[in-house]
Design a protein around this motif. Structure first.
Motif, PDB file in Angstrom:
ATOM      1  N   SER A 509    -108.024 -43.386  85.580  1.00 19.68           N
ATOM      2  CA  SER A 509    -108.204 -43.307  84.125  1.00 19.68           C
ATOM      3  C   SER A 509    -109.616 -42.883  83.735  1.00 19.68           C
ATOM      4  O   SER A 509    -109.946 -42.872  82.550  1.00 19.68           O
ATOM      5  N   PHE A 510    -110.432 -42.532  84.726  1.00 22.63           N
ATOM      6  CA  PHE A 510    -111.832 -42.161  84.471  1.00 22.63           C
ATOM      7  C   PHE A 510    -112.543 -43.260  83.676  1.00 22.63           C
ATOM      8  O   PHE A 510    -113.246 -42.999  82.700  1.00 22.63           O
ATOM      9  N   GLY A 511    -112.337 -44.506  84.096  1.00 21.84           N
ATOM     10  CA  GLY A 511    -113.107 -45.613  83.545  1.00 21.84           C
ATOM     11  C   GLY A 511    -112.570 -46.222  82.269  1.00 21.84           C
ATOM     12  O   GLY A 511    -113.356 -46.721  81.458  1.00 21.84           O
ATOM     13  N   ALA A 512    -111.254 -46.195  82.056  1.00 16.72           N
ATOM     14  CA  ALA A 512    -110.696 -46.868  80.876  1.00 16.72           C
ATOM     15  C   ALA A 512    -111.038 -48.356  80.923  1.00 16.72           C
ATOM     16  O   ALA A 512    -111.220 -48.939  81.996  1.00 16.72           O
ATOM     17  N   SER A 513    -111.138 -48.992  79.759  1.00 13.91           N
ATOM     18  CA  SER A 513    -111.696 -50.338  79.714  1.00 13.91           C
ATOM     19  C   SER A 513    -110.672 -51.464  79.857  1.00 13.91           C
ATOM     20  O   SER A 513    -110.962 -52.485  80.479  1.00 13.91           O
ATOM     21  N   VAL A 514    -109.494 -51.323  79.275  1.00 15.14           N
ATOM     22  CA  VAL A 514    -108.517 -52.416  79.275  1.00 15.14           C
ATOM     23  C   VAL A 514    -107.345 -52.063  80.175  1.00 15.14           C
ATOM     24  O   VAL A 514    -106.704 -51.031  80.002  1.00 15.14           O
ATOM     25  N   GLN A 515    -107.069 -52.929  81.148  1.00 14.75           N
ATOM     26  CA  GLN A 515    -105.940 -52.683  82.040  1.00 14.75           C
ATOM     27  C   GLN A 515    -104.710 -53.484  81.639  1.00 14.75           C
ATOM     28  O   GLN A 515    -103.593 -53.022  81.820  1.00 14.75           O
ATOM     29  N   HIS A 516    -104.920 -54.674  81.090  1.00  9.44           N
ATOM     30  CA  HIS A 516    -103.720 -55.394  80.653  1.00  9.44           C
ATOM     31  C   HIS A 516    -104.012 -56.339  79.498  1.00  9.44           C
ATOM     32  O   HIS A 516    -105.152 -56.772  79.286  1.00  9.44           O
ATOM     33  N   ILE A 517    -102.956 -56.611  78.741  1.00 13.21           N
ATOM     34  CA  ILE A 517    -103.015 -57.489  77.573  1.00 13.21           C
ATOM     35  C   ILE A 517    -102.009 -58.605  77.799  1.00 13.21           C
ATOM     36  O   ILE A 517    -100.842 -58.348  78.102  1.00 13.21           O
ATOM     37  N   ALA A 518    -102.468 -59.844  77.661  1.00 12.76           N
ATOM     38  CA  ALA A 518    -101.603 -61.008  77.840  1.00 12.76           C
ATOM     39  C   ALA A 518    -101.177 -61.537  76.473  1.00 12.76           C
ATOM     40  O   ALA A 518    -102.027 -61.818  75.618  1.00 12.76           O
ATOM     41  N   LEU A 519     -99.881 -61.665  76.283  1.00  6.89           N
ATOM     42  CA  LEU A 519     -99.303 -62.094  75.018  1.00  6.89           C
ATOM     43  C   LEU A 519     -98.710 -63.483  75.178  1.00  6.89           C
ATOM     44  O   LEU A 519     -98.056 -63.778  76.182  1.00  6.89           O
ATOM     45  N   GLU A 520     -98.920 -64.332  74.190  1.00 11.75           N
ATOM     46  CA  GLU A 520     -98.522 -65.738  74.312  1.00 11.75           C
ATOM     47  C   GLU A 520     -97.164 -66.005  73.680  1.00 11.75           C
ATOM     48  O   GLU A 520     -96.842 -65.481  72.609  1.00 11.75           O
TER      49      GLU A 520
END
Length: 628
Positions: A509-520
């Motif tokens: 991703s050439f340094g993308a910042s967010v790999q995953h989002i956790a939802l509650e």
């Protein structure tokens, strides 16, 4: 109160160090002798070069093995000092650091050492110079600032004073409150460094693991509160020895250093209000109330696939932007924006990274003050043209050039959803998701300290100890940061090799910042069932994992069956239980996580990470196969 940093703290050659230090906003530098010797300019040229950059030389250091020597060593060391005095005058600085002796022939005795410093003070005074004495934590006879102060006190010379170093005091677990008894005018200089709590040889610990105040575990704030209570008004300076920093980018390290000093002195001002540090006054750390929105940059079929995934997660298309190609997807208190624009910042983020989280909106108590504090701490502000009917929401740059927008209720910024979006009449068919539990940012391991410092100096949040996450192809370091009430959590995951899943994501991703989002979810089993009914495909977990759960935890048969049916992973501690399942990887390695916390469980399911990563890798591009 002037800010300073030792040149040894920064990577690069001497001019590169100076440029980085000046650009970060420091007032001055400590010249570490080795840096000067390695440079090819003469002393006067070096001094002129430093001052031309708007810096002053606050200290020349170190001079080692001075006090307590028998003859003929004593005469020779005085001759050596005189040569360094010549050098200092050519450089244009008036203070030298003399650290407590480690010389094998040095003799003990406070009066003997005091007599040496009294004579040295006479020699320094004739040249208009000053001498500062520092107790090394591993000094042969003097390893405590209290003994060093007693030597300075008995030397009784106006040109001889004490130099304090937070590491040398705190590493030996000496109570910093003892500093309050020292007259402030006899403290000539203060050096600051933090460090992780490691049980090891003091010299090795100091030479390899020091870091910026706020990045480690030492009570540097308590140390500095005691220093300020003495009435000290001299420079505050960083002296950092760190293997990671030696290979880092000079400007990043210098910027982190300046941020750490300004934040530290702001903490001291607030906790010790009787003191009057002259570093810039800042708005208080922002109180984070949660994540307002997450914005993805995506286009074409990739955007279509992302929106289909959101539908299977139970999100509803609830709004479209009044002027831009933005769609708003909601569920519970969660807002996800999909940005299909072909111009502007989101477009450039997509061009660089592909489908990516380009913007995170953070709900804070005061948005304008948050940006003011961030800018004072060295963050880069973000602006782009505002169209008709759009709100001007304060923002700064975050990890990898991403954007952080700040939204509050008091200024009306929280109305952005009704002001900028046309609401749809789509029926809300949620799956039981309520909020964003945490956001996981991926970076190189070398960036972790920097971004931990960024978040903890800007927001009122703490950090957990760093842990190792086992990937089949290497280790990933992980650290969680969170507010006291858990309203905002972020995990920093540092990759050291492209072979790990995190490292591969960064590379692809050439340094993308967010790999995953956790939802509650408040009922993960109901959520899992609702999502599967909508076509959601969970990450498949091996039968071996569930066989092992039986051995590790006292789970009844019905619970185990339900976990296995939903591909749900489980963990527990003394305070509660944790349930989690995952989407399959999408868009080059991103994924969603669904979690439920029961009781007081405050972790992130770290024991399950190796099994999750292995399962994800089974579905991703085989090793050695190039990306399309």
């Amino acid at each position: 109160m002037k800010t300073s940093i030792a040149t040894v703290s920064i990577s690069g050659n001497f001019p590169e160090k100076l440029e980085a230090i000046a650009a970060a906003g420091f007032d001055g530098i400590e010249i570490f002798e080795q840096d000067f010797i390695a440079h090819d300019g003469d002393p006067k040229e070096v001094g002129d070069m430093i001052r031309a950059m708007g810096l002053e030389i606050t200290l020349f250091q170190p001079f080692r093995d001075f006090e307590g020597l028998p003859e003929p060593h004593r005469a020779k060391v005085f001759d050596r000092v005189e040569r360094k005095f010549d050098l200092m005058q050519d450089l244009g600085t008036d203070l030298v650091l003399i650290c407590s002796s480690c010389h094998p022939e040095a003799l003990g005795g406070i009066d003997r050492s005091a007599a040496d410093f009294n004579e040295l003070g006479d020699r320094a005074a004739k040249r208009g110079l000053r001498v500062g004495y520092e107790a090394l934590a591993w000094g042969r006879h003097v390893n405590d600032h209290r003994d060093a102060w007693e030597i300075v006190r008995r030397a009784d010379h106006g040109s001889v004073g004490l130099i304090l170093d937070s590491f040398h005091t705190l590493a030996r677990r000496i109570d910093p409150e003892t500093i309050r008894r020292i007259p402030g005018d006899k403290i000539f200089f203060v050096q600051l460094a933090d460090a992780p709590a490691i049980d090891m040889d003091l010299l090795y610990w100091s030479r390899h693991f020091r870091n910026m105040p706020g990045e480690g575990d030492l009570d540097v704030t308590g140390f500095m509160k005691a220093v300020m209570a003495t009435g000290y008004t001299g420079p505050i300076s960083l002296e950092i020895f760190n293997d990671q920093f030696r290979g880092g980018h000079p400007k990043t390290i210098a910027k982190d250093g300046y941020r750490s000093l300004i934040a530290l002195m702001d903490d001291v001002r607030r906790e010790e209000p009787a003191t009057t540090p002259t570093t810039p006054a800042l708005p208080k750390r922002s109180k984070v109330e949660g994540v307002s929105f997450v914005e993805f940059a995506a286009r074409g079929t990739e955007a279509d696939a992302l929106e289909r995934l959101l539908e299977t997660l139970g999100f509803t298309l609830s709004g479209t932007h009044i002027a831009k190609k933005l769609s708003l997807w909601t569920q519970g208190d969660i807002r996800i924006v999909v940005n299909r624009e072909t111009t502007g910042y989101a477009s450039s983020a997509y061009t660089t990274h592909g489908t990516t989280v380009c913007d995170i909106g953070i709900s804070v108590d005061a948005a304008t003050e948050t940006v003011s504090r961030a800018k004072a701490l060295g963050a880069a502000p973000f602006h782009q043209p505002i169209g008709p009917g759009e709100l001007d929401i304060p923002a700064i740059r975050g990890l990898s050039g991403s954007v952080l927008h700040f939204i509050d209720q008091g200024s009306g910024l929280n109305d952005v959803w009704s002001v900028e979006f046309n609401q749809t009449d789509a029926e809300q068919t949620h799956a039981g998701l309520t909020s964003i539990d945490h956001i996981a940012q991926t970076m190189s391991y070398d960036e972790m300290l920097s971004w931990s410092l960024f978040y903890t100096t800007l927001f009122d949040m703490g950090k957990s100890p760093m842990v190792d996450v086992v990937d089949p192809d290497g280790l990933v370091r992980s650290q969680a940061l969170e507010t006291r009430d858990g309203a905002f959590r972020i995990t920093l995951n540092g990759a050291e090799t492209h072979r790990t899943m995190a490292g591969n994501f960064l590379a692809d991703s050439f340094g993308a910042s967010v790999q995953h989002i956790a939802l509650e979810s408040e009922d993960i089993f109901a959520t899992s069932s609702a999502m599967r009914a909508k076509g959601f495909e969970p990450l498949p977990i091996s039968d071996n994992y569930y066989a092992d759960l039986v051995a590790r935890f006292d789970l009844d048969a019905d619970m185990l069956t339900a976990l296995k049916a939903g591909n749900i992973l489980y963990d527990e501690d003394a305070k509660g239980a944790f349930f989690q399942f995952y989407s399959r990887p999408y868009a080059g390695g991103m994924f969603f996580e669904i979690v439920e916390r029961r009781g007081g469980y405050a972790g992130y399911g770290a024991p399950n990470a190796p099994f999750r990563i292995a399962a994800q890798k089974r579905l991703m591009r085989p090793k050695g196969m190039p990306k399309k």
